[in-house]
Design an enzyme around this catalytic site. Structure first.
Site, PDB file in Angstrom:
ATOM      1  N   LYS A   1     -10.272 -12.118  59.145  1.00 38.37           N
ATOM      2  CA  LYS A   1     -10.971 -13.348  58.774  1.00 38.37           C
ATOM      3  C   LYS A   1      -9.944 -14.355  58.273  1.00 38.37           C
ATOM      4  CE  LYS A   1     -14.674 -14.803  55.560  1.00 38.37           C
ATOM      5  NZ  LYS A   1     -15.640 -14.279  54.552  1.00 38.37           N
TER       6      LYS A   1
ATOM      7  N   THR B   1     -18.880   6.008  41.064  1.00 38.69           N
ATOM      8  CA  THR B   1     -17.778   6.838  40.586  1.00 38.69           C
ATOM      9  C   THR B   1     -18.345   8.194  40.173  1.00 38.69           C
ATOM     10  OG1 THR B   1     -17.976   6.044  38.299  1.00 38.69           O
ATOM     11  CG2 THR B   1     -16.446   4.859  39.744  1.00 38.69           C
TER      12      THR B   1
ATOM     13  N   ASP C   1       7.371   2.076  51.061  1.00 41.00           N
ATOM     14  CA  ASP C   1       8.739   1.548  51.153  1.00 41.00           C
ATOM     15  C   ASP C   1       8.658   0.028  51.258  1.00 41.00           C
ATOM     16  OD1 ASP C   1      11.415   1.049  51.591  1.00 41.00           O
ATOM     17  OD2 ASP C   1      11.379   1.704  53.689  1.00 41.00           O
TER      18      ASP C   1
ATOM     19  N   ASP D   1     -25.073 -13.505  48.075  1.00 40.40           N
ATOM     20  CA  ASP D   1     -25.447 -13.830  49.452  1.00 40.40           C
ATOM     21  C   ASP D   1     -25.874 -12.562  50.194  1.00 40.40           C
ATOM     22  OD1 ASP D   1     -25.977 -15.704  51.391  1.00 40.40           O
ATOM     23  OD2 ASP D   1     -23.950 -15.708  52.219  1.00 40.40           O
TER      24      ASP D   1
ATOM     25  N   GLY E   1     -17.413 -16.560  59.381  1.00 47.98           N
ATOM     26  CA  GLY E   1     -17.532 -16.334  57.952  1.00 47.98           C
ATOM     27  C   GLY E   1     -17.823 -17.646  57.254  1.00 47.98           C
TER      28      GLY E   1
ATOM     29  N   GLY F   1     -14.389 -19.554  57.898  1.00 44.80           N
ATOM     30  CA  GLY F   1     -13.636 -19.499  59.135  1.00 44.80           C
ATOM     31  C   GLY F   1     -14.150 -18.416  60.060  1.00 44.80           C
TER      32      GLY F   1
ATOM     33  N   ASP G   1     -22.789  11.732  43.371  1.00 44.63           N
ATOM     34  CA  ASP G   1     -22.888  10.581  42.470  1.00 44.63           C
ATOM     35  C   ASP G   1     -24.346  10.382  42.053  1.00 44.63           C
ATOM     36  OD1 ASP G   1     -22.380   8.281  41.044  1.00 44.63           O
ATOM     37  OD2 ASP G   1     -22.242   6.985  42.815  1.00 44.63           O
TER      38      ASP G   1
ATOM     39  N   LEU H   1     -15.764 -12.021  66.410  1.00 50.76           N
ATOM     40  CA  LEU H   1     -16.808 -11.184  65.827  1.00 50.76           C
ATOM     41  C   LEU H   1     -17.888 -11.999  65.135  1.00 50.76           C
ATOM     42  CD1 LEU H   1     -14.542  -8.390  64.298  1.00 50.76           C
ATOM     43  CD2 LEU H   1     -15.804  -8.324  66.453  1.00 50.76           C
TER      44      LEU H   1
ATOM     45  N   GLU I   1     -21.104  15.043  36.480  1.00 51.48           N
ATOM     46  CA  GLU I   1     -21.379  15.241  37.907  1.00 51.48           C
ATOM     47  C   GLU I   1     -20.476  16.322  38.496  1.00 51.48           C
ATOM     48  OE1 GLU I   1     -23.004  10.712  38.795  1.00 51.48           O
ATOM     49  OE2 GLU I   1     -20.855  11.103  38.664  1.00 51.48           O
TER      50      GLU I   1
END
Length: 510
Positions: free
Chosen positions: A106, A397, A460, A197, A86, A89, A391, A83, A402
């Site tokens: 990644k 949040t 679990d 970035d 990064g 890597g 929001d 894809l 709200e």
């Protein structure tokens, strides 16, 4: 900037004191205390990683992200689809062998101790982020040679690739995408995190076949991100040169650097050109340091004055005069082109489920969190606009005010209970909003082999076929639950023997 060859464009990245690389890296660990600027002391402590978790009735999404040891290939099938690259890597497309869900994975090789530390820092930051416009981290793996992040897959590629095909975007499409960028940055900053970035390559699109004004955008790649304190001045020079603010180049900056970078992105989208270009990194940096740019000429034909003014506000040379990400979300021209078009039926579903959700057994609410976090992107996206429309302060949040505004909109008499509900749930993060809004047919439609099975396996932890107090304790430790609250989550409904799968399915179906 190599004009006009889009495929050859690869902005250089600032590393340390004047060194450059084609990858985004920084010259110091993100939490290095020496980065704090002199004369800018802060008495505030670093915000805790569970800042969005208020009480035992709330559940942090970070608690669901498992750190696994062993081979990732035992759980995921790789078909060789790469894809992208990064910061540390390659990112690959992979399919979970049991659920058949496709993810992006990644990896970071353990060749460099510094790179591994930065990669682990990226993991810790991504664990606490829970927002519709931020890429979701699901789990991590670590073996002898590498560390891996398993993230949601955005199949539409990145915004730079899309822009390279279209050269420039119509104003409504660009502003629709940038509304999502501003909304995501506003949330990231509210969590006391700098991205550092922000650039077109790090904006991932949900679906390549959708119109741009309708697709969901996700902010990705937190390899240079770091926590910050209010009033702190960061000294490490980090980022991609084309998107760096004058203050980053100077080595004295704060969260306003992300806003500047978003202004550069908007310039790219509307004109197909960066505001500061040149034949070398040195030339680009000199132009940035002077802060001189133009919004006129053939590349800007058809762009409105309001859109240009928005860019000017984002690229104010003085960071104190620069608008914030929250200001940018509320810019009139940005709001007019937002992807969300107001309230829909999803808000009603959420609203009607509130009381039932608060009355559920703790274990069922935890299970709904698991299911919500692992919703396929299409199902989750159907609720995104509802969350955005509610929001109103764009902090990622939902607050009591709200919820009250929603009650007024629906004219419901349930408003009398909202204060109690808000005390229990607010501030309500995105994943818990999804957990509340889930309808039974979304998680029971495949019976015992669908989302219920995935949720049971997640809870679990020791794989013995029963959810015990110890299992819930492992899951809930990141949510700061007490031992008593953990015990009540299991024993309150299933006595001392815990919960087997049949009991779990019956609980979810009740």
């Amino acid at each position: 900037w190599l004009k006009p060859c889009w495929p050859n464009f690869l902005p250089q990245t600032l590393v340390g004191m004047g060194c450059f690389s084609s990858k985004s890296t920084a010259n110091a660990e993100p939490t290095d205390p020496t980065e704090v600027g002199q004369g800018c002391p802060s008495t505030e402590t670093e915000p805790p990683l569970w800042t969005t978790v208020k009480s035992s009735t709330q559940f942090a999404a970070v608690a669901l992200i498992r750190d696994n040891t062993g081979k990732v290939a035992d759980f995921y099938s790789f078909n060789g689809d790469e894809l992208g690259e990064g910061g540390f890597g390659t990112v690959y497309k992979a399919c979970h062998k049991v659920s058949q869900v496709t993810r992006a994975i990644k990896s970071c090789a353990k060749n460099s101790r510094k790179e591994v530390e930065l990669f682990r820092s990226e993991i810790q930051i991504m664990k606490v982020l829970d927002h519709p416009n931020v890429v979701t981290l699901f789990e991590t793996f670590e073996d002898r040679d590498k560390v891996y992040m398993v993230m949601e897959l955005a199949s539409g590629g990145n915004a730079l690739s899309r822009l390279s095909k279209e050269k420039r975007l119509p104003e409504d499409k660009a502003l629709s995408l940038m509304h999502q960028v501003f909304y995501g940055i506003c949330y990231i900053h509210s969590q006391y995190i700098l991205h550092r970035d922000i650039k077109l390559e790090n904006f991932l699109l949900f679906n390549k076949d959708e119109p741009l004004e309708e697709t969901t955008l996700k902010i990705a790649d937190f390899g240079l991100s770091r926590h910050f304190k209010r009033g702190e001045v960061i000294r490490t020079k980090a980022g991609t040169v084309t998107y760096c603010s004058p203050q980053v180049l100077e080595g004295r900056y704060d969260k306003a650097c992300d806003v500047w970078a978003s202004g550069v992105c908007l310039c790219f989208m509307l004109s197909g050109q960066p505001p500061f270009d040149g034949s070398s990194d040195a030339e680009i940096m000199n132009k940035i340091k002077r802060g001189n740019y133009t919004l006129s000429g053939e590349h800007w034909e058809g762009v409105s004055d309001d859109a240009k003014n928005a860019i000017r506000n984002l690229l104010k040379f003085d960071p104190k005069q620069r608008i914030t990400a929250q200001d940018a979300v509320n810019e009139q021209i940005v709001k007019a082109n937002r992807s969300s078009k107001g309230m829909s039926g999803k808000e009603r579903i959420f609203y009607n489920n509130l009381q039932d959700y608060c009355a559920m057994p703790e274990l069922k609410r935890v299970a709904l969190h698991v299911i919500a976090q692992n919703l396929n992107a299409g199902d989750a996206r159907s609720f995104n606009d509802a969350f955005v429309s509610m929001d109103s302060d764009a902090n990622g949040t939902l607050e009591e005010s709200e919820l009250e505004a929603m009650a007024i909109h629906f004219g419901s008499n349930m408003k009398v209970d909202l204060h109690k509900i808000a005390q229990t749930l607010c501030p309500l993060p995105y994943n818990e909003f999804l957990a509340v809004a889930l309808q039974k047919d979304m998680y029971m439609k495949e019976g015992r082999s669908g989302p219920c099975l995935s949720a049971f396996r997640c809870l679990d932890r020791n794989g013995d076929g029963r959810i015990s107090k110890a299992d819930i304790g492992q899951v809930c430790q990141a949510s700061n639950w007490s031992e008593k609250e953990v015990a009540e989550a299991v024993l309150g409904a299933f006595a001392n023997e815990g919960c087997d799968f049949d009991s779990f399915v019956a609980m979810m179906d009740s």
